[in-house]
Design a protein around this motif. Structure first.
Motif, PDB file in Angstrom:
ATOM      1  N   VAL A  50      -3.158   4.051  -2.286  1.00 16.78           N
ATOM      2  CA  VAL A  50      -4.220   4.252  -1.301  1.00 16.78           C
ATOM      3  C   VAL A  50      -5.073   5.477  -1.617  1.00 16.78           C
ATOM      4  O   VAL A  50      -6.228   5.549  -1.173  1.00 16.78           O
ATOM      5  N   GLU A 107       0.485  -7.742   8.506  1.00 17.30           N
ATOM      6  CA  GLU A 107       1.361  -6.621   8.176  1.00 17.30           C
ATOM      7  C   GLU A 107       2.811  -7.064   8.346  1.00 17.30           C
ATOM      8  O   GLU A 107       3.210  -7.510   9.411  1.00 17.30           O
ATOM      9  N   GLU A 147     -11.701   4.485   1.042  1.00 12.21           N
ATOM     10  CA  GLU A 147     -11.584   3.589   2.204  1.00 12.21           C
ATOM     11  C   GLU A 147     -10.120   3.280   2.516  1.00 12.21           C
ATOM     12  O   GLU A 147      -9.717   3.264   3.680  1.00 12.21           O
ATOM     13  N   LEU A 148      -9.324   3.015   1.492  1.00 14.52           N
ATOM     14  CA  LEU A 148      -7.901   2.754   1.720  1.00 14.52           C
ATOM     15  C   LEU A 148      -7.180   4.002   2.218  1.00 14.52           C
ATOM     16  O   LEU A 148      -6.309   3.916   3.076  1.00 14.52           O
ATOM     17  N   GLU A 149      -7.574   5.153   1.705  1.00 15.56           N
ATOM     18  CA  GLU A 149      -6.958   6.397   2.172  1.00 15.56           C
ATOM     19  C   GLU A 149      -7.261   6.614   3.652  1.00 15.56           C
ATOM     20  O   GLU A 149      -6.392   6.994   4.430  1.00 15.56           O
ATOM     21  N   ARG A 150      -8.514   6.343   4.054  1.00 16.68           N
ATOM     22  CA  ARG A 150      -8.874   6.472   5.476  1.00 16.68           C
ATOM     23  C   ARG A 150      -8.104   5.468   6.327  1.00 16.68           C
ATOM     24  O   ARG A 150      -7.628   5.794   7.408  1.00 16.68           O
ATOM     25  N   ARG A 151      -7.983   4.234   5.852  1.00 16.27           N
ATOM     26  CA  ARG A 151      -7.348   3.179   6.635  1.00 16.27           C
ATOM     27  C   ARG A 151      -5.843   3.393   6.782  1.00 16.27           C
ATOM     28  O   ARG A 151      -5.292   3.207   7.861  1.00 16.27           O
ATOM     29  N   TYR A 152      -5.173   3.782   5.699  1.00 10.88           N
ATOM     30  CA  TYR A 152      -3.711   3.838   5.717  1.00 10.88           C
ATOM     31  C   TYR A 152      -3.136   5.242   5.820  1.00 10.88           C
ATOM     32  O   TYR A 152      -2.024   5.408   6.303  1.00 10.88           O
ATOM     33  N   ASN A 153      -3.827   6.237   5.317  1.00 12.17           N
ATOM     34  CA  ASN A 153      -3.418   7.635   5.346  1.00 12.17           C
ATOM     35  C   ASN A 153      -1.921   7.852   5.560  1.00 12.17           C
ATOM     36  O   ASN A 153      -1.144   7.686   4.641  1.00 12.17           O
ATOM     37  N   ARG A 168       5.993  -1.543   7.887  1.00 18.97           N
ATOM     38  CA  ARG A 168       5.387  -0.214   7.816  1.00 18.97           C
ATOM     39  C   ARG A 168       6.521   0.795   7.823  1.00 18.97           C
ATOM     40  O   ARG A 168       7.428   0.705   8.641  1.00 18.97           O
ATOM     41  N   TYR A 217       0.873  -1.171   0.000  1.00 13.78           N
ATOM     42  CA  TYR A 217       0.000   0.000   0.000  1.00 13.78           C
ATOM     43  C   TYR A 217       0.906   1.215   0.000  1.00 13.78           C
ATOM     44  O   TYR A 217       1.783   1.351   0.852  1.00 13.78           O
TER      45      TYR A 217
END
Length: 87
Positions: A45, A68, A50-56, A71, A14
């Motif tokens: 993302v 995972e 949704e991916l932007e919110r989750r991973y930002n 990171r 991501y």
């Protein structure tokens, strides 16, 4: 006999554009792909809310299934050990 690298998992990175940590992790993964032969899917993302919110601000994130693996920075030795353990 099948090449054992063909059995290695597909990993998901991501990521987002204009992210130097994302670029660094991708470059490291490309080197390891040449060595280990795993699959890699890169997902932007910012392309999905949704991916932007989750991973930002967490990107880059490297995943295998729901696990995972990394990171922000990639530990190449840890990834090698993980791939060895699951193969």
């Amino acid at each position: 006999m099948a090449d054992p690298r063909e059995q290695l998992p597909g990993l998901v990175l991501y990521s987002r554009q204009y992210c130097h940590l994302c670029d660094d992790m991708f470059a490291s993964l490309e080197v390891l792909r040449g060595e280990l032969g795993f699959g890699l899917e890169v997902i932007d993302v910012d392309a999905e809310p949704e991916l932007e919110r989750r991973y930002n601000e967490l990107v880059p994130v490297l995943m295998h299934g729901g696990r995972e693996l990394a990171r922000w920075r990639l530990d190449a030795s840890a990834l090698r050990a993980y791939l060895h353990d699951i193969s």
